[in-house]
Design a protein around this motif. Structure first.
Motif, short mmCIF file in Angstrom:
data_model
loop_
_atom_site.label_atom_id
_atom_site.label_comp_id
_atom_site.label_asym_id
_atom_site.label_seq_id
_atom_site.Cartn_x
_atom_site.Cartn_y
_atom_site.Cartn_z
N GLN A 73 29.00 47.95 33.60
CA GLN A 73 29.62 47.19 32.38
C GLN A 73 30.86 46.50 33.04
N LEU A 74 31.63 47.08 34.16
CA LEU A 74 32.52 46.03 34.51
C LEU A 74 32.30 44.90 34.96
N ASP A 75 30.58 44.73 36.08
CA ASP A 75 29.74 43.94 35.62
C ASP A 75 29.52 42.78 34.92
N SER A 76 29.34 43.00 34.00
CA SER A 76 28.83 42.46 32.87
C SER A 76 30.04 41.81 32.00
N LEU A 77 30.66 42.15 31.85
CA LEU A 77 32.39 41.44 31.46
C LEU A 77 32.74 40.31 32.23
N TYR A 78 32.73 40.77 34.00
CA TYR A 78 33.45 39.82 34.49
C TYR A 78 31.79 38.27 34.89
N ASP A 79 31.23 38.83 34.69
CA ASP A 79 29.71 37.74 34.29
C ASP A 79 30.08 36.67 33.52
N TYR A 80 30.84 37.58 32.45
CA TYR A 80 30.26 36.80 30.77
C TYR A 80 31.99 35.89 30.88
N LEU A 81 33.40 36.55 31.38
CA LEU A 81 34.39 35.93 31.75
C LEU A 81 34.41 34.33 32.61
N ASN A 82 33.57 35.38 33.30
CA ASN A 82 33.28 33.50 34.58
C ASN A 82 32.98 32.35 33.91
N GLN B 14 43.17 30.56 28.72
CA GLN B 14 42.65 29.86 30.02
C GLN B 14 42.84 30.92 30.94
N GLU B 15 44.02 30.52 31.71
CA GLU B 15 45.29 31.18 32.43
C GLU B 15 44.98 32.64 32.73
N GLU B 16 45.36 33.33 31.05
CA GLU B 16 44.81 35.14 31.36
C GLU B 16 43.83 35.44 31.70
N THR B 17 42.54 35.15 31.30
CA THR B 17 41.27 35.14 31.09
C THR B 17 41.09 35.07 32.80
N ASN B 18 41.43 33.76 33.41
CA ASN B 18 41.61 33.66 34.78
C ASN B 18 41.73 34.95 36.06
N GLN B 19 43.30 35.16 35.20
CA GLN B 19 43.66 36.41 35.60
C GLN B 19 43.32 37.68 35.04
N LEU B 20 42.35 38.03 34.53
CA LEU B 20 41.28 38.90 34.28
C LEU B 20 40.66 39.05 34.90
N LEU B 21 39.66 38.03 35.08
CA LEU B 21 38.67 37.95 36.47
C LEU B 21 39.51 38.36 37.33
N ALA B 22 41.00 38.09 38.24
CA ALA B 22 40.98 38.00 39.30
C ALA B 22 41.11 40.59 39.69
N ASP B 23 41.73 40.53 38.03
CA ASP B 23 42.00 41.94 37.76
C ASP B 23 40.39 41.98 38.54
N LEU B 24 39.93 42.00 37.93
CA LEU B 24 38.39 43.15 38.01
C LEU B 24 38.12 42.78 39.06
N ASP B 25 37.47 41.70 39.67
CA ASP B 25 37.24 41.33 41.28
C ASP B 25 38.14 42.51 42.27
N LYS B 26 39.38 42.85 42.06
CA LYS B 26 40.05 43.36 42.81
C LYS B 26 39.30 45.18 42.31
N ILE B 27 38.96 45.47 41.48
CA ILE B 27 38.57 46.54 40.64
C ILE B 27 36.74 47.05 40.95
N LYS B 28 36.26 45.99 41.51
CA LYS B 28 34.69 46.16 41.53
C LYS B 28 34.75 46.10 43.31
N THR B 29 36.20 45.42 44.09
CA THR B 29 35.93 46.72 44.66
C THR B 29 35.99 48.40 45.56
N TYR B 30 35.84 49.19 44.66
CA TYR B 30 36.17 49.83 44.90
C TYR B 30 34.69 51.20 44.38
N TYR B 31 34.18 49.84 43.43
CA TYR B 31 32.87 51.13 43.23
C TYR B 31 31.96 50.75 44.24
N GLN B 32 31.04 52.32 44.13
CA GLN B 32 30.06 52.21 44.82
C GLN B 32 28.92 51.47 45.54
#
Length: 87
Positions: free
Chosen positions: A37-46, A69-87
């Protein structure tokens, strides 16, 4: 593990391998995101991050939250950080 980003915050559960979303901007919410779900959201926003009108997220299927636009980029950065925790 508590995660506080620029746009979202929540708790990552390493045992369940999921992120529990607690807030978006200044709105409180409760939602669980699995890796796909996080990957799908990230891909769409990207793919749509350069749209001048920004994006709209919906909380509880009723409350629209506008992201410029700026907040979308900030959200992408947040999601990118969270992605590193998934196994």
């Amino acid at each position: 593990m508590k995660i506080n980003g620029n746009i979202i915050s929540g708790e990552f559960d390493e045992q369940m391998n999921e992120f529990s979303l607690e807030s978006v901007k200044h709105f409180l919410t409760t939602s669980t995101l699995r890796k796909n779900q996080l990957d799908s959201l990230y891909d769409y926003l990207n793919k749509h991050k350069d749209e001048a009108d920004g994006q709209v997220l919906t909380l509880y299927d009723q409350l629209p939250v506008r992201l410029n636009q700026e907040e979308t980029n900030q959200l992408l950065a947040d999601l990118d950080k969270i992605k590193t925790y998934y196994q």
